[in-house]
Every structure is written in C-alpha cells, then in structure tokens.
Motif scaffolding. Structure first.
Motif, PDB file in Angstrom:
ATOM      1  N   ILE A  70     118.600  92.897  -2.369  1.00 40.46           N
ATOM      2  CA  ILE A  70     119.039  92.591  -1.006  1.00 40.46           C
ATOM      3  C   ILE A  70     118.940  93.829  -0.129  1.00 40.46           C
ATOM      4  N   LEU A  71     119.415  94.962  -0.637  1.00 38.58           N
ATOM      5  CA  LEU A  71     119.417  96.198   0.138  1.00 38.58           C
ATOM      6  C   LEU A  71     118.005  96.660   0.463  1.00 38.58           C
ATOM      7  N   VAL A  72     117.070  96.495  -0.472  1.00 35.50           N
ATOM      8  CA  VAL A  72     115.671  96.851  -0.214  1.00 35.50           C
ATOM      9  C   VAL A  72     115.103  96.001   0.917  1.00 35.50           C
ATOM     10  N   LEU A  73     115.318  94.703   0.877  1.00 36.69           N
ATOM     11  CA  LEU A  73     114.804  93.811   1.917  1.00 36.69           C
ATOM     12  C   LEU A  73     115.415  94.129   3.276  1.00 36.69           C
ATOM     13  N   LEU A  74     116.692  94.434   3.285  1.00 38.06           N
ATOM     14  CA  LEU A  74     117.360  94.768   4.546  1.00 38.06           C
ATOM     15  C   LEU A  74     116.777  96.036   5.157  1.00 38.06           C
ATOM     16  N   MET A  75     116.459  97.020   4.321  1.00 43.94           N
ATOM     17  CA  MET A  75     115.893  98.258   4.849  1.00 43.94           C
ATOM     18  C   MET A  75     114.462  98.078   5.344  1.00 43.94           C
ATOM     19  N   VAL A  76     113.740  97.128   4.768  1.00 38.16           N
ATOM     20  CA  VAL A  76     112.410  96.811   5.299  1.00 38.16           C
ATOM     21  C   VAL A  76     112.539  96.299   6.737  1.00 38.16           C
ATOM     22  N   LEU A  77     113.467  95.367   6.950  1.00 38.75           N
ATOM     23  CA  LEU A  77     113.693  94.845   8.302  1.00 38.75           C
ATOM     24  C   LEU A  77     114.137  95.944   9.253  1.00 38.75           C
ATOM     25  N   PHE A  78     115.052  96.784   8.791  1.00 38.64           N
ATOM     26  CA  PHE A  78     115.565  97.881   9.608  1.00 38.64           C
ATOM     27  C   PHE A  78     114.426  98.783  10.079  1.00 38.64           C
ATOM     28  N   THR A  79     113.546  99.157   9.168  1.00 38.44           N
ATOM     29  CA  THR A  79     112.455 100.081   9.489  1.00 38.44           C
ATOM     30  C   THR A  79     111.489  99.469  10.501  1.00 38.44           C
ATOM     31  N   VAL A  80     111.108  98.225  10.274  1.00 41.42           N
ATOM     32  CA  VAL A  80     110.145  97.556  11.153  1.00 41.42           C
ATOM     33  C   VAL A  80     110.697  97.403  12.568  1.00 41.42           C
ATOM     34  N   PHE A  81     111.927  96.941  12.692  1.00 44.89           N
ATOM     35  CA  PHE A  81     112.469  96.647  14.015  1.00 44.89           C
ATOM     36  C   PHE A  81     112.838  97.915  14.791  1.00 44.89           C
ATOM     37  N   ASN A  82     113.170  98.988  14.103  1.00 46.41           N
ATOM     38  CA  ASN A  82     113.407 100.244  14.815  1.00 46.41           C
ATOM     39  C   ASN A  82     112.107 100.834  15.328  1.00 46.41           C
ATOM     40  N   ALA A  83     111.030 100.659  14.569  1.00 44.46           N
ATOM     41  CA  ALA A  83     109.725 101.085  15.069  1.00 44.46           C
ATOM     42  C   ALA A  83     109.346 100.278  16.314  1.00 44.46           C
ATOM     43  N   PHE A  84     109.653  98.989  16.304  1.00 42.66           N
ATOM     44  CA  PHE A  84     109.412  98.125  17.468  1.00 42.66           C
ATOM     45  C   PHE A  84     110.180  98.648  18.681  1.00 42.66           C
ATOM     46  N   SER A  85     111.432  99.065  18.477  1.00 42.43           N
ATOM     47  CA  SER A  85     112.251  99.587  19.574  1.00 42.43           C
ATOM     48  C   SER A  85     111.611 100.811  20.224  1.00 42.43           C
ATOM     49  N   ALA A  86     111.004 101.670  19.408  1.00 41.04           N
ATOM     50  CA  ALA A  86     110.426 102.905  19.926  1.00 41.04           C
ATOM     51  C   ALA A  86     109.248 102.655  20.860  1.00 41.04           C
ATOM     52  N   PHE A  87     108.616 101.476  20.757  1.00 41.39           N
ATOM     53  CA  PHE A  87     107.439 101.181  21.578  1.00 41.39           C
ATOM     54  C   PHE A  87     107.727 100.179  22.703  1.00 41.39           C
ATOM     55  N   ALA A  88     109.009  99.905  22.968  1.00 40.51           N
ATOM     56  CA  ALA A  88     109.360  98.931  24.013  1.00 40.51           C
ATOM     57  C   ALA A  88     108.835  99.398  25.371  1.00 40.51           C
ATOM     58  N   PRO A  89     108.100  98.526  26.106  1.00 44.43           N
ATOM     59  CA  PRO A  89     107.515  98.937  27.388  1.00 44.43           C
ATOM     60  C   PRO A  89     108.471  98.834  28.572  1.00 44.43           C
ATOM     61  N   ASN A  90     109.570  98.088  28.435  1.00 42.02           N
ATOM     62  CA  ASN A  90     110.506  97.934  29.536  1.00 42.02           C
ATOM     63  C   ASN A  90     111.896  97.620  28.979  1.00 42.02           C
ATOM     64  N   ASN A  91     112.871  97.536  29.863  1.00 46.41           N
ATOM     65  CA  ASN A  91     114.254  97.359  29.430  1.00 46.41           C
ATOM     66  C   ASN A  91     114.485  95.993  28.786  1.00 46.41           C
ATOM     67  N   ALA A  92     113.794  94.966  29.250  1.00 42.69           N
ATOM     68  CA  ALA A  92     113.959  93.631  28.673  1.00 42.69           C
ATOM     69  C   ALA A  92     113.453  93.582  27.234  1.00 42.69           C
ATOM     70  N   VAL A  93     112.293  94.178  26.995  1.00 44.18           N
ATOM     71  CA  VAL A  93     111.755  94.206  25.631  1.00 44.18           C
ATOM     72  C   VAL A  93     112.640  95.074  24.738  1.00 44.18           C
ATOM     73  N   LEU A  94     113.155  96.174  25.281  1.00 45.47           N
ATOM     74  CA  LEU A  94     114.053  97.023  24.499  1.00 45.47           C
ATOM     75  C   LEU A  94     115.290  96.241  24.084  1.00 45.47           C
ATOM     76  N   PHE A  95     115.794  95.397  24.974  1.00 37.70           N
ATOM     77  CA  PHE A  95     116.957  94.559  24.647  1.00 37.70           C
ATOM     78  C   PHE A  95     116.654  93.691  23.417  1.00 37.70           C
ATOM     79  N   VAL A  96     115.505  93.035  23.417  1.00 39.58           N
ATOM     80  CA  VAL A  96     115.121  92.175  22.285  1.00 39.58           C
ATOM     81  C   VAL A  96     114.912  93.013  21.023  1.00 39.58           C
ATOM     82  N   ALA A  97     114.267  94.156  21.173  1.00 36.35           N
ATOM     83  CA  ALA A  97     114.000  95.013  20.019  1.00 36.35           C
ATOM     84  C   ALA A  97     115.293  95.507  19.378  1.00 36.35           C
ATOM     85  N   ARG A  98     116.263  95.867  20.213  1.00 34.16           N
ATOM     86  CA  ARG A  98     117.529  96.355  19.668  1.00 34.16           C
ATOM     87  C   ARG A  98     118.318  95.210  19.012  1.00 34.16           C
TER      88      ARG A  98
END
Length: 392
Positions: A70-98
């Motif tokens: 479970i912990l391994v799978l959770l960290m996979v999600l954590f890593t992917v979605f934080n990378a998504f946050s770093a590339f957010a082009p505007n505040n609305a996308v950042l909201f979804v990414a976070r």
C-alpha cells in the motif's frame, strides 16, 4: 530511532515538504500567476481537500493488501502528482494538481501509523508514531525553508519539483528497507465503516479538524505576517520557516512522550489550550520582532505535539479498523488545514490585516479543546470495543 521506521520518516519528510512549503511560496505564486495572496492560498485548501478525499478512499481500496505494498503505491501517486504541480501553467491548474497531490497523504500517514505501532516495543507506540512524524518536522526545519529560498530566488516550481524527487527516494526506501508485514484484514469493509457510527470517532475528527485548524489560520499566512507586520525583510522568511520547523521537531518529541505517559485525550486538551493562548498573544504582539519569533516557535511546537496523541487516540478507539481510523484522522487534520487557510483568509480579504487570522485560530483551538473535554467524558462512559465484535 528504530531503523525500520526510517522509510516512514522519509515519507513524512516528503509529505511535510509538499504540504508546508506552500505557505512560504504563496507570494511567489501570486506574483507569477497575477492573483492575490488569498487566491493563491486556495492551492493550500485544494491539497487539504485531496487528503480528505483520498485518506478513507485509498485506505479502503487497499485494505486487503499488505501495508508495505500500500505504501509503495501511495508514494507512486505522490511522486507523479507533485511533478504535475511543478508544471502547472496557471492558478486553476495548480488547484487541480494540488488536489491530486493530496490524495495519498492521509492514507500514507494512516497506514504508516499502524505499521509504526506494530513495529514498536510495548508501551512505546506513541513514540514510534512520533518517529514517523519526525520526518515531517525535519521537513519544516530544513527542506521547507530550502524550498522557500528556491521559490524566492529562482522559481517556486523548483520547490515543488523537489518534493517529487523526495517522493521517489521514499519509494525506493520503502521497497528496499521497510519490513514486510502481513495484511491485517480481519473483517469486511462494511464492518470497518461501523467506525463512523461511533460518537468518539466524530469527536476525534472534530478535535483534529477544528482544533488544529487554529494553527493553519496562522501559519498559512505567516510569510506576509512576518514581512508586513513584524517588518522582517522578505529574505528572512526561509529562516523563520526553519524556526517553525525547529518548534515542530521539539513539539513532536514532547507529544510522543506525553501520549505514552498520560491519557492521549488529556494531552490533546492541554496542548489545544496552550495553542489558543499562544495564538492570542500572537494577535497582540506580532509587531515586536523578538516576541514574534518566540511565539512562532511556541505555536509550531504545540501543533506538532498534537500529532502523536491524536493518532494513538484514534488507533485505540478504532479496534478492528485501525488503518481506516488512522487515515481518517489525517483527513480531519487536513480539513483543519483547508478550514484554517480559508477562514484565516477571510478577515484578510475584508481588510483586517495579517494578524486577524490568529484571532480566528484562537476560537478554533478553544473549540477543539471543548471537543476534547466531551470526548474524555464519553470515553469514561463508553470504552471502545472491537468493531468486529459489534458486527457479530
């Protein structure tokens, strides 16, 4: 620290970084996206909302898996979605990414708390849990100030990208170093959901969401408070965040010892009252730089001192559904994050200044202490019984 708990502490470091670094990055994000600081602050609420959604959902979906998987799978999600946050082009996308980045947070700490308690020596469960949260406190001492520095001098995107890197390191540490424990699935999902029919469950959630929300009223806007009211140069903010982290390190150790030496509910009550008193003094004294620094240390200490007592309290009250209960506590904690950031931003938007959120926080901490008092009486009258026995 038990070396088997180090992967959990590293996960706490990664999660603590991504959660708390946003407070110091708000001015940079607001400037980059050309929005107000309260509008940028909605990204904090989005992350907290993701925790609230993800904690019970992901824990329930993974209930039949061994904790390590479970912990391994959770960290996979954590890593992917934080990378998504770093590339957010505007505040609305950042909201979804976070929002997405927050999904694995509560489930990780919930499952991790149960794993830590199972690996602990008898009578040391709360201290084992505090060892896991030690990573979160170290984040506030080191990586959150570093992320704030990167945001001020280079780009806030580097700070959020760094959290994805920390998630990848945690993923590897869990895979190679965390002991494999068997799944502890002793009943059906329906039996575990009976947890929500208990008065104690809701009281613990209210203590967590409302009581700790007082902290987030204050800390969500600590950067403008320190620069606009205490008159520190903006370049001092990373060092002030280090002071917040130092307070959390000390508070986390104290909270773990308190919860093993007295009733966890008593520890919660005392710590919430201390938080309310400190936030009240912050409202009146933030104009004094020395007082502001001392109060920053104290407020952050009380906040993390609550982590272990609340978590062990829920585990003890969730017999038969410990992982779900522990993850729900994390969801409630981040409801406090969302409520605190939102309610704390309202008086700022109304023109009452950056000291006003701390006064809102006083009311929330006092309300949390009231719920703790009611819970103490409830527990004396109705001791917790295993949920599976209730089903039978």
């Amino acid at each position: 620290m038990n070396k088997n708990l180090l992967p959990l502490a590293l996960g706490g470091l990664a999660i603590g970084t991504t959660e708390f670094v946003m407070m110091g990055l708000l001015p940079s994000i607001a400037h980059d996206f050309r929005v107000s600081i309260p509008a940028a602050g909605y990204a904090i609420s989005a992350y907290a909302l993701g925790v609230v959604i993800g904690a019970p959902l992901l824990t329930t979906l993974g209930r039949q898996l061994p904790p390590k998987r479970i912990l391994v799978l959770l960290m996979v999600l954590f890593t992917v979605f934080n990378a998504f946050s770093a590339f957010a082009p505007n505040n609305a996308v950042l909201f979804v990414a976070r929002l997405l980045a927050g999904l694995p947070h509560g489930a990780f700490f919930g499952v991790g708390s149960v794993v830590a308690s199972r690996l602990a020596a008898p009578g040391k469960q709360a201290q084992a849990i505090s060892n896991m949260f030690a990573g979160l406190t170290v984040a506030n001492l080191l990586t959150v100030p570093l992320g704030t520095y990167l945001g001020q001098h280079y780009s806030w995107r580097l700070a959020l990208g760094g959290t994805a890197g920390a998630g990848l390191l945690t993923l590897l540490a869990i895979h190679y170093f965390l002991p494999a424990l068997p799944a502890q699935n002793t009943g059906s999902a329906a039996s575990e959901l009976l947890l929500f029919r208990r008065r104690a469950t809701w009281l613990i959630m209210l203590i967590t969401a409302i009581g700790t929300g007082g902290l987030f009223c204050w800390v969500s806007y600590i950067a403008p408070l320190m620069t606009e009211v205490s008159r520190f140069p903006a370049t001092y903010v990373p060092y002030i965040m280090m002071l917040v982290g130092l307070g959390m390190v000390v508070g986390n150790v104290v909270g773990g010892k308190l919860a093993d030496r007295m009733k966890p509910v008593t520890a919660c009550l005392l710590l919430l009252l201390a938080m309310a008193a400190t936030l009240l003094v912050i409202f009146f004294s933030s104009g004094n730089q020395i007082a502001s620094l001392v109060l920053t240390f104290l407020a952050s200490s009380w906040s993390l001192a609550l982590a272990a007592p609340i978590q062990i309290l829920m585990i003890q009250s969730s017999k038969g559904a410990e992982m779900l209960g522990a993850s729900v506590t994390q969801a409630a904690f981040n409801m406090g994050n969302a409520l605190g950031a939102f309610w704390g931003g309202l008086p700022i938007a109304m023109g009452y200044g950056y000291t006003s959120p701390s006064l809102v926080g006083v009311g929330m901490a006092l309300a949390g202490s009231g719920f703790a008092y009611v819970l103490a009486r409830t527990m004396r009258q109705q001791p917790a019984e295993p949920l599976l026995e209730v089903v039978a």
